[in-house]
Enzyme design. Structure first.
Site, PDB file in Angstrom:
ATOM      1  N   HIS A   1       0.840  -1.199   0.000  1.00 23.25           N
ATOM      2  CA  HIS A   1       0.000   0.000   0.000  1.00 23.25           C
ATOM      3  C   HIS A   1       0.876   1.250   0.000  1.00 23.25           C
ATOM      4  O   HIS A   1       1.979   1.245   0.534  1.00 23.25           O
ATOM      5  CB  HIS A   1      -0.874   0.056   1.262  1.00 23.25           C
ATOM      6  CG  HIS A   1      -1.827  -1.091   1.404  1.00 23.25           C
ATOM      7  ND1 HIS A   1      -2.881  -1.285   0.551  1.00 23.25           N
ATOM      8  CD2 HIS A   1      -1.883  -2.099   2.313  1.00 23.25           C
ATOM      9  CE1 HIS A   1      -3.557  -2.360   0.938  1.00 23.25           C
ATOM     10  NE2 HIS A   1      -2.973  -2.886   1.997  1.00 23.25           N
TER      11      HIS A   1
ATOM     12  N   SER B   1      -6.258   1.532   5.214  1.00 25.72           N
ATOM     13  CA  SER B   1      -6.961   2.077   6.382  1.00 25.72           C
ATOM     14  C   SER B   1      -7.556   3.443   6.064  1.00 25.72           C
ATOM     15  O   SER B   1      -8.520   3.867   6.694  1.00 25.72           O
ATOM     16  CB  SER B   1      -6.013   2.168   7.576  1.00 25.72           C
ATOM     17  OG  SER B   1      -4.948   3.038   7.274  1.00 25.72           O
TER      18      SER B   1
ATOM     19  N   GLU C   1       2.690  -6.846   2.535  1.00 26.25           N
ATOM     20  CA  GLU C   1       1.947  -5.676   3.013  1.00 26.25           C
ATOM     21  C   GLU C   1       2.901  -4.628   3.579  1.00 26.25           C
ATOM     22  O   GLU C   1       2.647  -4.024   4.624  1.00 26.25           O
ATOM     23  CB  GLU C   1       0.870  -6.044   4.046  1.00 26.25           C
ATOM     24  CG  GLU C   1      -0.177  -4.936   4.219  1.00 26.25           C
ATOM     25  CD  GLU C   1      -1.371  -5.316   5.083  1.00 26.25           C
ATOM     26  OE1 GLU C   1      -1.242  -6.196   5.933  1.00 26.25           O
ATOM     27  OE2 GLU C   1      -2.456  -4.713   4.876  1.00 26.25           O
TER      28      GLU C   1
HETATM   29 ZN   LIG Z   1      -3.392  -4.444   3.117  1.00 26.27          ZN
END
Ligand SMILES: [Zn+2]
Length: 342
Positions: free
Chosen positions: A8, A72, A283
């Site tokens: 991300h 998030s 991640e």
């Molecule tokens: Zn993730």
């Protein structure tokens, strides 16, 4: 080639987040609304990645990251459908710029403009734009746009079908990925994420989704949540509920990444889940950024755990590249181009 299927943009330049703050402030006070889209120079993007994701790719020895906006921060529960539309578009356009600047290091996956109570069909246009115009290869699908209160029907409900039709048409998979939690019972990355992974898997067992969409594919991140550890429970439940065995039902369409941050967890994953269902992922830079005091290495350096295992070259190739090519068919052209230029 080592493809990290789960990264991300958690280090996006400050004007990007400032826009979001203003957008959220404007929900209460319209005069706080951002006057224009954030101005971000290429150098700011380079700077945000060189010391983080790109450095980690180099030091850890991975090649390409399947890259999406900060999960998030999707925060689909904030504001209206329009809020989510504007924010998603902005986040996706920023990912496209990253991929344009570093076409050998990143391939895009989009955030969908979901919103609680809004039909998922409304996300199909942004998915199509990202795939056909920005060259993206998949999307992150939030099974709970309410942010921890689970107000949407299960993923196997017809509610979701119009979006699945678009995914099938474009031949792109979705990573099942919730966003932040506004329910104080559920810590976002420690509980809400893992709950959602586990919940999605059980929904797939109970439903008949893959009868209707035999080619639809989902990646369940974070090592599949609690599923591998409780594999016997899920096999037993499938049996009790008169569902087909998992090998014939869910596991033709569902894949797990390797974002499990310790070696015993990776060993269990490999022992329990068929190799063809595992995609390498870390991640990074993400949920757990620290260094493990027991090993002296980053928790999310998941490649280290593989390096310490005795695996055949064929198994490694499958987990690091082969399965990604199968699950994300549109990555093929990117990887071929990178291999040719190497
Ligand atoms: Zn993730």
């Amino acid at each position: 080639m080592i493809v990290d299927c789960h990264g991300h943009y958690t280090t996006a330049p400050a004007p990007h987040d400032a826009f979001r703050q203003a957008q959220i402030a404007a929900l209460k006070d319209p005069s706080a609304a951002p006057k224009e889209l954030p101005r971000i120079g290429d150098d700011q993007i380079r700077e945000s990645l060189e010391g983080a994701q790109l450095k980690l790719q180099k030091t850890r020895g991975t090649d390409v990251t399947i890259f999406s906006p900060r999960a998030s921060a999707m925060a689909h529960h904030v504001g209206s459908e329009e809020t989510s539309k504007v924010w998603s578009r902005l986040c996706n356009d920023l990912i496209a710029r990253v991929c344009g600047l570093y076409p050998e290091n990143f391939v895009g996956v989009c955030q969908l403009p979901q919103s609680p109570g809004v039909p998922p069909s409304h996300s199909a246009a942004e998915l199509e734009r990202c795939v056909t115009e920005l060259g993206f290869i998949g999307c992150n699908l939030n099974p709970d746009p309410s942010g921890g209160y689970w107000t949407s029907p299960p993923l196997t409900d017809r509610h979701w079908y119009p979006l699945y039709e678009k995914m099938v048409e474009l031949d792109v998979p979705a990573m099942v990925h919730v966003s932040s939690s506004c329910n104080p019972n559920f810590h976002a990355t420690g509980a809400h994420y893992i709950n959602a992974d586990t919940t999605a898997f059980m929904q797939f067992i109970e439903g008949d989704l893959f009868k209707d969409f035999p080619t639809l594919r989902f990646i369940i991140p974070h090592g599949g949540g609690a599923v591998p550890y409780h594999w016997g429970r899920y096999r037993g439940l499938a049996d009790m509920l008169k569902r087909p065995p998992l090998s014939e039902h869910v596991m033709k369409n569902v894949f797990f990444d390797t974002c499990v941050y310790h070696k015993p967890g990776i060993e269990l994953l490999l022992k329990v889940i068929p190799v063809e269902n595992i995609l390498f992922g870390s991640e990074m830079v993400g949920a757990v950024r620290g260094i493990d005091p027991e090993t002296g290495h980053y928790f999310d350096d998941t490649k280290r755990y593989f390096d310490a295992l005795e695996l055949s070259a064929a198994t490694r190739a499958q987990i690091f590249e082969g399965n990604a090519r199968r699950v994300y068919p549109r990555i093929g052209a990117h990887l071929d181009r990178i291999e040719e230029s190497a």
